[in-house]
Write a protein that holds these residues in place. Sequence first.
Motif, mmCIF file in Angstrom:
data_model
loop_
_atom_site.group_PDB
_atom_site.id
_atom_site.type_symbol
_atom_site.label_atom_id
_atom_site.label_comp_id
_atom_site.label_asym_id
_atom_site.label_seq_id
_atom_site.Cartn_x
_atom_site.Cartn_y
_atom_site.Cartn_z
ATOM 1 N N VAL A 214 -3.608 3.211 -1.019
ATOM 2 C CA VAL A 214 -3.879 2.726 -1.982
ATOM 3 C C VAL A 214 -3.180 1.571 -2.348
ATOM 4 N N ASP B 49 0.505 4.121 -8.396
ATOM 5 C CA ASP B 49 -0.741 3.529 -9.157
ATOM 6 C C ASP B 49 -1.032 3.977 -10.452
ATOM 7 N N ASN C 54 2.158 12.477 -4.727
ATOM 8 C CA ASN C 54 2.521 11.301 -6.074
ATOM 9 C C ASN C 54 2.820 12.052 -7.426
ATOM 10 N N ARG D 72 -2.481 11.246 -3.046
ATOM 11 C CA ARG D 72 -3.099 10.277 -2.474
ATOM 12 C C ARG D 72 -3.426 10.380 -0.927
ATOM 13 N N VAL E 235 3.896 6.932 -5.690
ATOM 14 C CA VAL E 235 2.875 5.986 -5.354
ATOM 15 C C VAL E 235 2.498 4.609 -5.962
ATOM 16 N N TRP F 117 0.781 -1.311 0.024
ATOM 17 C CA TRP F 117 0.022 -0.094 -0.121
ATOM 18 C C TRP F 117 1.011 1.319 -0.014
ATOM 19 N N TRP G 284 0.709 5.933 -0.241
ATOM 20 C CA TRP G 284 -0.032 7.065 -0.028
ATOM 21 C C TRP G 284 0.942 8.336 0.112
ATOM 22 N N SER H 120 -0.960 7.221 -11.617
ATOM 23 C CA SER H 120 -1.235 8.287 -11.756
ATOM 24 C C SER H 120 -0.130 9.332 -11.128
ATOM 25 N N ILE I 138 -1.154 -1.497 -4.130
ATOM 26 C CA ILE I 138 -0.103 -1.264 -5.340
ATOM 27 C C ILE I 138 -0.146 -2.694 -5.913
#
Length: 189
Positions: A174, A164, A157, A170, A162, A152, A154, A166, A176
């Motif tokens: 989130v 993910d 980012n 975050r 992060v 995970w 956050w 994007s 991963i």
Amino acid sequence: NNTFMGALKTDGTLWTWGNNANGQLGDGTTTTRSVPGQIGSGFSSIAPGHDAHAMALKTDGTLWGWGQNNCGQLGDGSKTDRLSPVQIGSGYSAVAAGGCWTVALKPDGTLWGWGGGPNFNSWTPTQIGSGYSAVAAGGWHILAVKSDGSVWAWGNNNSGQVGDGSQDYRGSPVGIFAVLPGAPGNVLA
């Protein structure tokens, strides 16, 4: 420039050197030192922050912090810089220091955070999650492994740190990886 270093010897002694403008060497001064100096013993790990603070665990599970504290990143309930290690709490198994914040893990899998960090803002340790087995801190993001091996992340980012896909901030964890491939139980930010 907040560049400083810390090293732990196998005998549990902790050594620091480098810039010391905010007391990040933990030697009781703000004098920069170009050679290592011992600041204590009985330590099992050290987590230098990305700015000018440091955190360290002792073998008895007590957590210690020193250096810059402008965001409450030491977790002692103040915003006062500390030139020598101060005890923050006990019962910890891992610690990671970010920019202006710190996160720490307890053996029961609870994750604690303090300072001005991703999804928390507190001058004292505040529980921010549970079920974790490892944690790492980047400058402004957190990576953590849950007990089931899932990863995970956050926080900041803007460069995709992060993971993910994007570049959006975050504010909460989130997922991963459902299970970290070859999960060693450790993660680096």
